[in-house]
Scaffold this motif. Sequence first.
Motif, mmCIF file in Angstrom:
data_model
loop_
_atom_site.group_PDB
_atom_site.id
_atom_site.type_symbol
_atom_site.label_atom_id
_atom_site.label_comp_id
_atom_site.label_asym_id
_atom_site.label_seq_id
_atom_site.Cartn_x
_atom_site.Cartn_y
_atom_site.Cartn_z
ATOM 1 N N TYR A 1 0.823 -1.211 0.000
ATOM 2 C CA TYR A 1 0.000 0.000 0.000
ATOM 3 C C TYR A 1 0.860 1.266 0.000
ATOM 4 O O TYR A 1 0.423 2.317 0.461
ATOM 5 C CB TYR A 1 -0.950 0.003 1.203
ATOM 6 N N SER B 1 -4.754 1.235 11.621
ATOM 7 C CA SER B 1 -6.106 1.055 12.166
ATOM 8 C C SER B 1 -6.998 0.231 11.240
ATOM 9 O O SER B 1 -8.027 -0.271 11.662
ATOM 10 C CB SER B 1 -6.751 2.419 12.443
ATOM 11 N N ARG B 2 -6.610 0.086 9.967
ATOM 12 C CA ARG B 2 -7.489 -0.644 9.046
ATOM 13 C C ARG B 2 -6.798 -1.837 8.414
ATOM 14 O O ARG B 2 -7.133 -2.254 7.312
ATOM 15 C CB ARG B 2 -7.991 0.321 7.982
ATOM 16 N N GLN B 3 -5.823 -2.393 9.136
ATOM 17 C CA GLN B 3 -5.065 -3.521 8.597
ATOM 18 C C GLN B 3 -5.928 -4.664 8.090
ATOM 19 O O GLN B 3 -5.694 -5.174 6.996
ATOM 20 C CB GLN B 3 -4.142 -4.104 9.673
ATOM 21 N N ASP B 4 -6.903 -5.075 8.905
ATOM 22 C CA ASP B 4 -7.689 -6.258 8.532
ATOM 23 C C ASP B 4 -8.415 -6.026 7.211
ATOM 24 O O ASP B 4 -8.418 -6.871 6.321
ATOM 25 C CB ASP B 4 -8.717 -6.585 9.625
ATOM 26 N N GLU B 5 -9.010 -4.855 7.121
ATOM 27 C CA GLU B 5 -9.733 -4.457 5.922
ATOM 28 C C GLU B 5 -8.794 -4.393 4.702
ATOM 29 O O GLU B 5 -9.133 -4.839 3.613
ATOM 30 C CB GLU B 5 -10.251 -3.056 6.225
ATOM 31 N N LEU B 6 -7.606 -3.825 4.920
ATOM 32 C CA LEU B 6 -6.651 -3.666 3.825
ATOM 33 C C LEU B 6 -6.114 -5.019 3.356
ATOM 34 O O LEU B 6 -5.981 -5.261 2.161
ATOM 35 C CB LEU B 6 -5.502 -2.746 4.250
ATOM 36 N N TRP B 7 -5.845 -5.917 4.301
ATOM 37 C CA TRP B 7 -5.407 -7.270 3.918
ATOM 38 C C TRP B 7 -6.485 -7.943 3.090
ATOM 39 O O TRP B 7 -6.198 -8.581 2.078
ATOM 40 C CB TRP B 7 -5.134 -8.137 5.147
ATOM 41 N N ALA B 8 -7.744 -7.827 3.551
ATOM 42 C CA ALA B 8 -8.855 -8.482 2.850
ATOM 43 C C ALA B 8 -8.973 -7.923 1.442
ATOM 44 O O ALA B 8 -9.174 -8.669 0.477
ATOM 45 C CB ALA B 8 -10.158 -8.278 3.628
ATOM 46 N N ASP B 9 -8.808 -6.614 1.312
ATOM 47 C CA ASP B 9 -8.896 -5.981 0.000
ATOM 48 C C ASP B 9 -7.752 -6.454 -0.899
ATOM 49 O O ASP B 9 -7.940 -6.746 -2.079
ATOM 50 C CB ASP B 9 -8.843 -4.457 0.161
ATOM 51 N N TYR B 10 -6.563 -6.553 -0.309
ATOM 52 C CA TYR B 10 -5.393 -7.018 -1.059
ATOM 53 C C TYR B 10 -5.626 -8.449 -1.555
ATOM 54 O O TYR B 10 -5.419 -8.766 -2.725
ATOM 55 C CB TYR B 10 -4.163 -6.945 -0.147
ATOM 56 N N ARG C 1 -8.438 -9.921 -2.037
ATOM 57 C CA ARG C 1 -9.491 -9.911 -3.050
ATOM 58 C C ARG C 1 -8.924 -9.503 -4.410
ATOM 59 O O ARG C 1 -9.230 -10.098 -5.447
ATOM 60 C CB ARG C 1 -10.600 -8.940 -2.620
#
Length: 136
Positions: A42, A101-110, A112
């Motif tokens: 990112y 603060s948004r690691q989980d979301e960013l990993w999931a997006d990555y 995907r």
Amino acid sequence: MAASTSAPIPEAITVHGASRVLEVRFSDGAHFRIPFELMRVYSPSAEVQGHGPGQAVLQTGKRHVDIVALEPVGNYAVQPTFSDGHDSGIFTWEYLYFLGSRQDELWADYERRLAQAGLDRDAPMPAPGGHGCAHH
């Protein structure tokens, strides 16, 4: 607290080479351990994000990337040099906070985006040269 900016500022930044995380402790008490891989994938640089919406270049093969240097940029950001040679990303305090603060979301997006591209995290990056846009 009347700070000139609403964004918390880091009170401590520690590069953990062995575990490949950047530990950041912010003035509001938030404490994050941001994986180098996430930072690399990112990176806010044009090389990664592209020069417009939808132009981002999907980064792969960055699981074992290290941060070999971390330079301060003024009093608002840091500029890491990664072991793969990438050094054009300027990570502002706000951006580090966002990543942390948004690691989980960013990993999931990555994950995907990798799945959509039919790639996995460890796929080698295409050779530099060309933007790789002509494969449709």
